[in-house]
Design a protein around this motif. Structure first.
Motif, PDB file in Angstrom:
ATOM      1  N   LEU A   1      37.734  34.546  31.005  1.00  0.00           N
ATOM      2  CA  LEU A   1      38.977  33.770  30.856  1.00  0.00           C
ATOM      3  C   LEU A   1      38.876  32.479  29.720  1.00  0.00           C
ATOM      4  O   LEU A   1      39.644  32.106  29.159  1.00  0.00           O
ATOM      5  CB  LEU A   1      39.671  33.232  32.037  1.00  0.00           C
ATOM      6  N   THR A   2      37.628  31.872  30.109  1.00  0.00           N
ATOM      7  CA  THR A   2      37.436  30.596  29.112  1.00  0.00           C
ATOM      8  C   THR A   2      35.653  30.680  29.102  1.00  0.00           C
ATOM      9  O   THR A   2      35.140  31.280  29.882  1.00  0.00           O
ATOM     10  CB  THR A   2      37.715  29.284  29.833  1.00  0.00           C
ATOM     11  N   PRO A   3      35.097  29.929  27.948  1.00  0.00           N
ATOM     12  CA  PRO A   3      33.597  30.214  27.961  1.00  0.00           C
ATOM     13  C   PRO A   3      33.048  29.950  29.462  1.00  0.00           C
ATOM     14  O   PRO A   3      32.010  30.188  29.576  1.00  0.00           O
ATOM     15  CB  PRO A   3      33.328  29.218  26.808  1.00  0.00           C
ATOM     16  N   ASN A   4      33.608  28.770  30.051  1.00  0.00           N
ATOM     17  CA  ASN A   4      32.956  28.600  31.280  1.00  0.00           C
ATOM     18  C   ASN A   4      33.575  29.218  32.602  1.00  0.00           C
ATOM     19  O   ASN A   4      33.369  28.638  33.660  1.00  0.00           O
ATOM     20  CB  ASN A   4      32.626  27.132  31.632  1.00  0.00           C
ATOM     21  N   LEU A   5      34.325  30.203  32.630  1.00  0.00           N
ATOM     22  CA  LEU A   5      35.106  30.629  33.376  1.00  0.00           C
ATOM     23  C   LEU A   5      35.264  32.333  33.458  1.00  0.00           C
ATOM     24  O   LEU A   5      35.854  32.730  32.419  1.00  0.00           O
ATOM     25  CB  LEU A   5      36.374  30.019  33.935  1.00  0.00           C
ATOM     26  N   ALA A   6      34.878  33.196  34.489  1.00  0.00           N
ATOM     27  CA  ALA A   6      34.862  34.492  34.263  1.00  0.00           C
ATOM     28  C   ALA A   6      35.266  35.084  35.572  1.00  0.00           C
ATOM     29  O   ALA A   6      34.962  34.564  36.519  1.00  0.00           O
ATOM     30  CB  ALA A   6      33.680  35.249  33.590  1.00  0.00           C
ATOM     31  N   GLY A   7      36.082  36.337  35.669  1.00  0.00           N
ATOM     32  CA  GLY A   7      36.278  36.879  36.737  1.00  0.00           C
ATOM     33  C   GLY A   7      36.017  38.120  36.805  1.00  0.00           C
ATOM     34  O   GLY A   7      35.571  38.659  35.831  1.00  0.00           O
TER      35      GLY A   7
END
Length: 326
Positions: free
Chosen positions: A223-229
Motif C-alpha cells: 500500500l506504501t513502501p513501508n506498509l503491505a497487507g
C-alpha cells in the motif's frame, strides 16, 4: 561550504563563459559544475565551459584513480553528465587557452570537511546513480558514491531497487553504518512507522496497491513502501501489477492488514512516489512497530549525535528534492 551530489546546486553559470571569471574562480577555489563532452583514449575528461573547453586530466578525474582503488570506467561513464571541479590553472594549446580542472580536489575536500564528519543516524540528501539487484548506488556528495542495500530501501520487500527508485532521483537517506572504508545508508527509517502509514487508510476503503509477492495462500500487496497487507488468492495476478484492493481490517496489535483484490491492472512501470515522515537531520533510534504490538522492529544507530560532537550543518534541502525528483 556545503557539498551536494553532482548535478544539484552548482550548474555552470554563464558568468564562467569569460576568461576573467574563470581566472577569478581559480583564485577563489570556487566549486563549479560542467557537462563532460568527451573522454579521450587516455581517459582525460573534457568539460564544456561555454567559450572554453576545460580538461580534467585522468589522475584528477576521481578520488581513487591514483591509488588504484577506482577503475577508469568511473571516468568513461561521466560523458554527457555534470561533474564538479575546481580550476587549477591554464595552458595554451594551438593558440587557445585551455582551463585545467580537478574533480579530485573537490572530492578530497568533500571527504575531509563533510563526509568524514557524518555519523550514524545523520540524514542527508543523495542522488541515485545506479541500480543493481543488490542495492542502489548513491552520490552522497561531489560524485562520491555509497550504497543503500536492497533490504534497507523499505520495509515492504521488493525484488529489485528499480521498483523503489529511479536513476537520477534525488532522495533523503540516513547513514546506517560507518566502517573504515565503507559507509552504508538506509531509506526505510525515513518512510514512516507502521502506525504512521496505516493511519493513511481505513477499513472499508478501496485503494490502489502493488503486488509484491504471490504465494499459494495469498497475495502480498504494498500500500506504501513501508506498509503491505495480505489478500486472498486472485487468479492472474503477477508481481509488479497494480491492483485495486478492498481493506477488510487493520490490526495494529499483529501488524496485519487484510485485503481483498477487486481488480488487477497492467504491470506497474514506475516506482511509487516517496513520502518522508522525518523532518529532522539526525535520528538516534527508529521504532517501526507500535509499542504494544506482538512483533517489534527497531533500528538503533550506533553513535549518537551528542557523543560524536558535531552540531548541525548536514544538508537535506527538501525544496531541491521536491523540484528535482526524476
Amino acid at each position: 561550504m556545503k557539498y551536494y551530489p553532482e548535478g544539484v546546486c552548482r550548474s555552470l553559470n554563464k558568468k564562467f563563459y569569460t576568461l576573467p571569471s574563470l581566472k577569478a574562480a581559480l583564485e577563489s577555489g570556487e566549486i563549479i559544475e560542467g557537462r563532460v563532452v568527451l573522454c579521450d583514449s587516455s581517459h582525460n575528461l573534457y568539460v564544456d565551459l561555454g567559450a572554453y573547453r576545460g580538461i580534467i586530466p585522468r589522475t584528477e578525474g576521481a578520488l581513487g584513480i591514483i591509488e588504484g582503488t577506482v577503475r577508469d570506467i568511473a571516468l568513461i561513464s561521466k560523458v554527457n553528465r555534470s561533474v564538479c571541479f575546481r580550476i587549477k590553472g591554464f595552458h595554451a594549446e594551438n593558440g587557445k587557452t585551455v582551463p585545467i580542472l580537478s574533480r579530485r580536489s573537490v572530492q578530497l575536500s568533500c571527504m575531509r570537511d563533510y563526509i568524514d564528519k557524518l555519523c550514524e543516524g545523520d540524514i542527508i540528501t543523495a542522488r541515485v546513480t545506479r541500480l543493481e539487484s543488490f542495492g542502489a548506488f548513491i552520490d552522497i556528495g561531489c560524485g562520491i558514491n555509497s550504497l543503500i542495500p536492497i533490504d534497507m530501501l523499505s520495509v515492504s520487500r521488493i525484488s529489485h531497487p528499480r521498483e523503489r527508485l529511479s536513476d537520477g532521483q534525488l532522495i533523503k537517506t540516513v547513514l546506517k553504518k560507518r566502517e573504515p572504508e565503507k559507509l552504508t545508508f538506509s531509506l526505510k527509517e525515513l518512510l514512516g512507522t507502521w502506525e504512521e502509514n496505516a493511519a493513511l487508510f481505513k477499513a472499508g476503503e478501496t485503494v490502489t496497491g502493488i503486488v509484491r509477492s504471490v504465494e499459494s495462500y495469498g497475495v502480498f500487496v504494498e500500500l506504501t513502501p513501508n506498509l503491505a497487507g495480505l489478500a486472498e488468492p486472485f487468479d492472474g495476478v503477477k508481481t509488479g501489477m497494480k491492483v485495486s484492493v478492498f481493506i477488510k481490517s487493520i490490526s495494529p496489535q499483529r501488524l496485519k492488514i487484510k485485503l481483498a483484490i477487486i481488480e488487477a491492472f497492467r504491470e506497474n512501470t514506475e516506482p511509487p512516489q516517496l513520502q518522508y515522515f522525518r523532518e529532522d537531520k539526525h535520528i538516534n533510534e527508529w521504532r517501526y512497530s507500535p509499542a504494544f504490538s506482538d512483533k517489534q522492529l527497531t533500528t538503533e544507530f550506533g553513535i549518537r549525535k551528542a557523543e560524536f560532537g558535531i552540531e548541525g550543518g548536514i544538508p537535506a534541502p527538501d525544496s531541491i528534492i521536491a523540484n528535482n525528483n526524476s
